[in-house]
Design an enzyme around this catalytic site. Structure first.
Site, PDB file in Angstrom:
ATOM      1  N   ASP A 192      -7.709 -12.096 -17.711  1.00 43.31           N
ATOM      2  CA  ASP A 192      -7.249 -13.325 -18.476  1.00 43.31           C
ATOM      3  C   ASP A 192      -5.925 -13.413 -18.637  1.00 43.31           C
ATOM      4  O   ASP A 192      -5.355 -12.754 -19.528  1.00 43.31           O
ATOM      5  CB  ASP A 192      -8.362 -13.406 -19.797  1.00 43.31           C
ATOM      6  CG  ASP A 192      -8.112 -14.543 -20.505  1.00 43.31           C
ATOM      7  OD1 ASP A 192      -7.285 -15.733 -20.367  1.00 43.31           O
ATOM      8  OD2 ASP A 192      -8.875 -14.784 -21.489  1.00 43.31           O
ATOM      9  N   HIS A 237       0.869  -1.134   0.025  1.00 39.07           N
ATOM     10  CA  HIS A 237      -0.064   0.076   0.132  1.00 39.07           C
ATOM     11  C   HIS A 237       0.673   1.181  -0.068  1.00 39.07           C
ATOM     12  O   HIS A 237       0.267   2.348  -0.318  1.00 39.07           O
ATOM     13  CB  HIS A 237      -0.854   0.033   1.123  1.00 39.07           C
ATOM     14  CG  HIS A 237      -2.164   0.700   1.053  1.00 39.07           C
ATOM     15  ND1 HIS A 237      -2.298   2.003   0.272  1.00 39.07           N
ATOM     16  CD2 HIS A 237      -3.244   0.348   1.566  1.00 39.07           C
ATOM     17  CE1 HIS A 237      -3.581   2.218   0.067  1.00 39.07           C
ATOM     18  NE2 HIS A 237      -4.175   1.401   1.132  1.00 39.07           N
TER      19      HIS A 237
END
Length: 427
Positions: A365, A151
């Protein structure tokens, strides 16, 4: 669920980072970001007729990962002193595991605490590494790709930018379609002296439980209609659901002693709020928090106006807000410190909402189809809700982290349960 690590290695960028890019400066907003990881696990099942071997899958992931790290070179470095990243191409940890269960054992009854086992790091670990990946191999041949991004380096928008680019490279998309990051954060928000600010405030493992609740589209529409009259227009899905969860939390704990000063916090993406708007491929922590101090603390009809308060505070995060943040960052830091002091003295109770809705989470994908499901692990922030779209329809999965006693009261709240999809009350 038993998960056994069978291999560990370091994946490095396919091309060395140029010398002039070796020192990556953190921005002021990066410095304020919690020293934790943003984690997700992407699950894939395979058709028996086209099932690639595990070796093929792993080599394909590692090769494409090496290539994408050349574009996202800070992720292959090491965070130093909350000031900069040493982009020396040290690489990122890559784990492979064997899971002694089937993929359906996870996806039919997801338990956030179990999903943590599929991650290379735990979310609350101090984020020295910029990135970690874990390939989890199930007995059925399905896989789960656990990804953790520091983060300190990027927000949720940056996380999904990375996933999108990595999967596009793995899929073999044409270069013109591959998103390349722009590292502009430190230019927009130069670093500051953050002495006295604790970026790990609110992170705790003690007595925290995370559970997943699913709200289908019809339940959310009912809530939106409830709040419409006070709001004056249709509430968004997130406005309605966050208002509902907060009011049920407060009502179920109304008899508990403690602070009665509450803040609702909503993460807001700043990119479209610049003048002119920043490109979507701007990498870093380019977000801020909209703070709502609710006027109403009961759950009656009068509390429906809270949806309007939430919307008003989010709308205040506009181009003028961004300009002031750039000009008067020290004042913002003081505000953050004072809020942290109240929180630590138990004078203030915060309830945070982060929405990953409308992000293209199900488009990743890598060459063998889109994920069958994407899961969030248990997070160690008290009073935190993470929203994600359901794969099908306009429902929302809410991952809620609370103290154990607060979770028990929420789960016993009949109005709350009325809106939760009964077959999917999991956890």
């Amino acid at each position: 669920m038993e998960v056994e690590v069978i291999s560990k290695e370091i994946v490095k960028p396919s091309s060395p980072t140029p010398h002039h890019l070796r020192h990556y400066q953190l921005s002021f907003l990066d410095q304020l970001a919690p020293a934790v990881y943003n984690p997700l696990v992407l699950f894939y099942s395979f058709n028996k007729d086209s099932n690639p071997t595990i070796t093929e899958i792993s080599n394909h992931l590692k090769t494409s990962l090496s290539n994408v790290l050349t574009l996202f070179y800070p992720l292959a470095g090491r965070v130093r002193d909350n000031l900069f990243v040493d982009c020396s191409d040290d690489g990122i940890p890559y784990f492979e595991t064997r899971v002694k269960s089937r993929l359906t054992d996870v996806t039919t009854n997801p338990v956030p605490g179990e999903i943590n086992k599929f991650l290379p790091f735990q979310p609350d670990e101090v984020a020295e590494f910029g990135l970690g990946v874990q390939l989890n191999i199930f007995q059925c041949g399905g896989i789960g790709i656990g990804v953790c991004i520091s983060h300190k380096l990027g927000d949720a928008f940056s996380f999904f930018m990375f996933i999108k680019t990595w999967s596009a490279i793995a899929h073999g998309d044409q270069p013109d379609y591959i998103v390349r990051p722009e590292f502009v954060s430190a230019t927009l928000f130069p670093p500051k002296d953050t002495t006295g600010f604790d970026s790990r405030m609110g992170i705790t493992k003690k007595n925290i439980v995370s559970k997943r609740f699913v709200f289908d589209a019809s339940a959310i529409e009912t809530l939106r209609a409830k709040y419409e009259e006070k709001l004056g227009c249709r509430a968004s899905r997130v406005e309605a659901l966050s208002t509902f969860i907060w009011t049920r939390f407060v009502d179920s704990n109304k008899d508990e002693p403690g602070p009665k000063l509450y803040n609702m916090l909503h993460s807001v993406n700043l990119r479209p709020r610049f003048e002119p708007p920043l490109p979507e491929n701007s990498f870093g922590n380019i977000f801020r928090i909209a703070v709502t101090a609710p006027t109403y603390l009961s759950s009656g009809e009068e509390c429906y106006g809270l949806a309007r308060e939430v919307r008003e505070e989010i709308r205040k995060i506009d181009k003028e807000y961004v300009k002031k943040l750039q000009q008067y960052g020290d004042e913002h830091l003081d505000f953050m410190k004072k809020g942290g002091e109240k929180f630590m003295r138990d004078e203030l109770m915060t309830f945070s909402f982060t929405s990953l809705c409308r992000f293209p989470v199900y488009e990743a994908d890598f060459g063998w189809g889109k994920p069958m499901w994407i899961g969030s692990p248990a997070l160690t922030f008290k009073n935190l809700v993470v929203f994600m779209d359901t794969k099908i329809g306009d429902g929302i999965e809410a991952y809620i982290s609370l103290k154990e006693e607060h979770m028990a009261k929420l789960e016993g709240d009949q109005e709350f349960l009325t809106f939760v999809s009964p077959p999917l009350l999991l956890g």
